[in-house]
Write a protein that holds these residues in place. Structure first.
Motif, PDB file in Angstrom:
ATOM      1  N   ASP A  30       0.828  -1.207   0.000  1.00 33.92           N
ATOM      2  CA  ASP A  30       0.000   0.000   0.000  1.00 33.92           C
ATOM      3  C   ASP A  30       0.862   1.257   0.000  1.00 33.92           C
ATOM      4  O   ASP A  30       0.524   2.256  -0.649  1.00 33.92           O
ATOM      5  CB  ASP A  30      -0.930   0.001   1.217  1.00 33.92           C
ATOM      6  N   HIS A  31       1.970   1.224   0.745  1.00 29.59           N
ATOM      7  CA  HIS A  31       2.894   2.359   0.758  1.00 29.59           C
ATOM      8  C   HIS A  31       3.467   2.597  -0.644  1.00 29.59           C
ATOM      9  O   HIS A  31       3.544   3.735  -1.115  1.00 29.59           O
ATOM     10  CB  HIS A  31       4.035   2.105   1.751  1.00 29.59           C
ATOM     11  N   ILE A  32       3.880   1.527  -1.284  1.00 27.96           N
ATOM     12  CA  ILE A  32       4.454   1.660  -2.628  1.00 27.96           C
ATOM     13  C   ILE A  32       3.409   2.169  -3.606  1.00 27.96           C
ATOM     14  O   ILE A  32       3.685   3.036  -4.446  1.00 27.96           O
ATOM     15  CB  ILE A  32       5.026   0.306  -3.092  1.00 27.96           C
ATOM     16  N   GLU A  33       2.188   1.654  -3.487  1.00 28.46           N
ATOM     17  CA  GLU A  33       1.121   2.096  -4.384  1.00 28.46           C
ATOM     18  C   GLU A  33       0.834   3.580  -4.209  1.00 28.46           C
ATOM     19  O   GLU A  33       0.675   4.318  -5.191  1.00 28.46           O
ATOM     20  CB  GLU A  33      -0.141   1.280  -4.117  1.00 28.46           C
ATOM     21  N   GLU A  34       0.784   4.026  -2.956  1.00 23.95           N
ATOM     22  CA  GLU A  34       0.522   5.448  -2.719  1.00 23.95           C
ATOM     23  C   GLU A  34       1.676   6.312  -3.221  1.00 23.95           C
ATOM     24  O   GLU A  34       1.463   7.384  -3.795  1.00 23.95           O
ATOM     25  CB  GLU A  34       0.286   5.711  -1.232  1.00 23.95           C
ATOM     26  N   MET A  35       2.914   5.853  -3.010  1.00 22.00           N
ATOM     27  CA  MET A  35       4.070   6.614  -3.478  1.00 22.00           C
ATOM     28  C   MET A  35       4.045   6.759  -4.992  1.00 22.00           C
ATOM     29  O   MET A  35       4.306   7.849  -5.525  1.00 22.00           O
ATOM     30  CB  MET A  35       5.360   5.924  -3.030  1.00 22.00           C
TER      31      MET A  35
END
Length: 257
Positions: A30-35
């Motif tokens: 989720d962090h990577i997707e948001e970034m």
């Protein structure tokens, strides 16, 4: 980290501590997707601004060209590529998008980090958004009024007695655009130094103690991104980076941060 009386946070309690109430654990995916999403927003803004500026590219090219180069036949651009003018228009449009994209990038990083920030840190970060745009514009103006005239004066001085001077549109404009964009980024140094210290990520004393490492990094970046084989442009870029870094530390020492 424990909050002190002046509203800052004591780093002596360790790196791991209680975060703000809005800070929640998220899966790495989720962090990577948001970034990726945040970076996509920045790229879209750059593309939109570039598209708006592109139709005016030729006027901007003529303005910049004859402002930083000497007058007369020497300054007349030579086009050696069938797409030379279009590529140059695209580059100047991208430069405009990059300058506008700087504060958008800062704001998107704020949104990405917002759940893990304390209220005081959020205020610092939000205040840095307009500051980023102002510093970027100052960087472009600094390159326009000081750096580019100095570079081209130097070029003419060492080459005019040894060769017939002809300025190719693509090669010359690459240097103009790169210097303006590079200095727009370089002038963000005070902002990120101030922001890192205000958020408790580092201290002025630590930065001062490690200044030689930063100087070396600045020199490496300057010579890596500059297309000038004579070394004039990288030296000016590195000198500016070091000057901004040291000036920021001096201001922080004066205000006792």
């Amino acid at each position: 980290m424990a909050e002190t009386a002046d509203g800052s946070y004591d780093a002596d309690d360790g790196i791991v501590g209680e975060g703000p109430e809005s800070d929640e654990e998220m899966p790495l995916a989720d962090h990577i997707e948001e970034m990726v999403y945040r970076l996509g927003v920045v790229l879209v803004v750059i593309a939109i601004v570039s598209g708006v500026v592109f139709p005016f590219g030729e006027r901007i090219i003529n303005f910049l060209w004859y402002s930083v180069l000497p007058g007369g036949d020497i300054a007349r651009p030579r086009v050696y590529h069938p797409l030379g003018l279009i590529l140059s228009r695209l580059k100047v449009a991208t430069l405009a998008g990059f300058v506008i994209g700087l504060p958008v990038f800062v704001y998107q990083t704020y949104l990405f980090m917002r759940p893990g920030l304390f209220p005081q840190e959020r205020r610092y970060y939000l205040a840095s958004v307009p500051a980023s745009l102002v510093l970027g514009v100052f960087g472009v103006l600094f390159a326009y009024f000081l750096i580019l005239p100095a570079i081209f004066t130097y070029f003419l001085t060492y080459s005019q007695d040894a060769a017939v001077i002809a300025f190719g549109l693509i090669e010359t404009f690459d240097l103009i655009v790169l210097m303006m964009g590079l200095f727009a980024a370089v002038f963000q140094i005070p902002l990120f130094v101030m922001l890192a210290i205000m958020m408790g990520l580092t201290t002025r004393a630590w930065l001062a103690a490690k200044r030689l490492y930063f100087w070396g990094a600045f020199l490496g970046i300057a010579f890596l991104f500059s297309p000038d084989p004579t070394g004039m442009a990288p030296i000016l870029v590195a000198g500016t980076m070091i000057g901004l870094f040291e000036a920021t530390l001096l201001v922080l020492r004066w205000v006792r941060r």
